[in-house]
Design a protein around this motif. Structure first.
Motif, PDB file in Angstrom:
ATOM      1  N   ASN A  32     -77.880  11.934  30.327  1.00 60.63           N
ATOM      2  CA  ASN A  32     -78.610  11.478  31.153  1.00 60.63           C
ATOM      3  C   ASN A  32     -79.836  12.116  31.635  1.00 60.63           C
ATOM      4  OD1 ASN A  32     -77.198   8.926  31.444  1.00 60.63           O
ATOM      5  ND2 ASN A  32     -75.847   9.622  33.146  1.00 60.63           N
ATOM      6  N   GLN A  33     -79.717  13.494  31.541  1.00 58.71           N
ATOM      7  CA  GLN A  33     -80.804  14.617  32.081  1.00 58.71           C
ATOM      8  C   GLN A  33     -81.722  14.313  30.995  1.00 58.71           C
ATOM      9  OE1 GLN A  33     -78.946  18.238  33.258  1.00 58.71           O
ATOM     10  NE2 GLN A  33     -78.441  17.526  35.387  1.00 58.71           N
ATOM     11  N   GLN A  36     -83.841  11.447  31.154  1.00 58.94           N
ATOM     12  CA  GLN A  36     -84.866  11.215  31.933  1.00 58.94           C
ATOM     13  C   GLN A  36     -85.885  12.274  31.701  1.00 58.94           C
ATOM     14  OE1 GLN A  36     -83.080  12.843  35.909  1.00 58.94           O
ATOM     15  NE2 GLN A  36     -84.704  11.762  37.136  1.00 58.94           N
TER      16      GLN A  36
END
Length: 150
Positions: A32-33, A36
């Motif tokens: 997810n990072q 992002q």
């Protein structure tokens, strides 16, 4: 490294399952990072394109301003030739008006140059900061690679 206790049939299943669940959560968080950061990079790329477009626009504006300045200077020279003929009547008044106009044009040109220098300095700082962020992403990716290799 996680150590598991053993039972009759090998490692304790609950501990192993908990460890695997924890690993899954950590990997999901890292993914997810990364997503992002990818979105952030795309946004920064978009911003960079906009800044390049703005720079091109400002460069065109500078050229237009220089052309205008050259035209004003050319017009001032032509006008001064005409004014010389009229100078017999009002020589000092005409010369003073031409000098004031030239000074005003010079001040405006200098102010525009200062504004452009300031803009370029700010744009360069922004771009350097954006590049630092990209370098940080490379560092994070190398840390993730090292962590996965363990």
């Amino acid at each position: 490294m996680e150590k598991f206790s053993t039972s009759l049939r090998g490692y304790n299943k609950e501990e192993v399952n908990k460890f695997v669940d924890d690993c899954i959560v950590k990997v999901d968080n890292m993914l997810n990072q990364l997503k992002q950061k990818d979105l952030e990079i795309e946004a920064l790329k978009h911003d960079l394109v906009q800044y390049k477009n703005m720079e091109a626009t400002f460069n065109k504006a500078i050229l237009v301003a220089e052309d205008a300045s050259n035209q004003i200077k050319r017009m001032a020279r032509d006008e001064s030739s005409r004014l010389i003929d009229d100078a017999k009547k009002n020589a000092s008044r005409i010369v003073n008006n031409a000098l004031l106009e030239a000074e005003k044009t010079q001040r405006e040109t200098e102010q525009l140059r200062r504004n452009i220098i300031t803009f370029k300095r700010r744009l360069k700082t922004i771009l350097e900061n954006q590049l630092d962020l990209v370098d940080d992403i490379d560092h994070i990716l190398s840390l993730i690679h090292i962590w996965r290799c363990r």
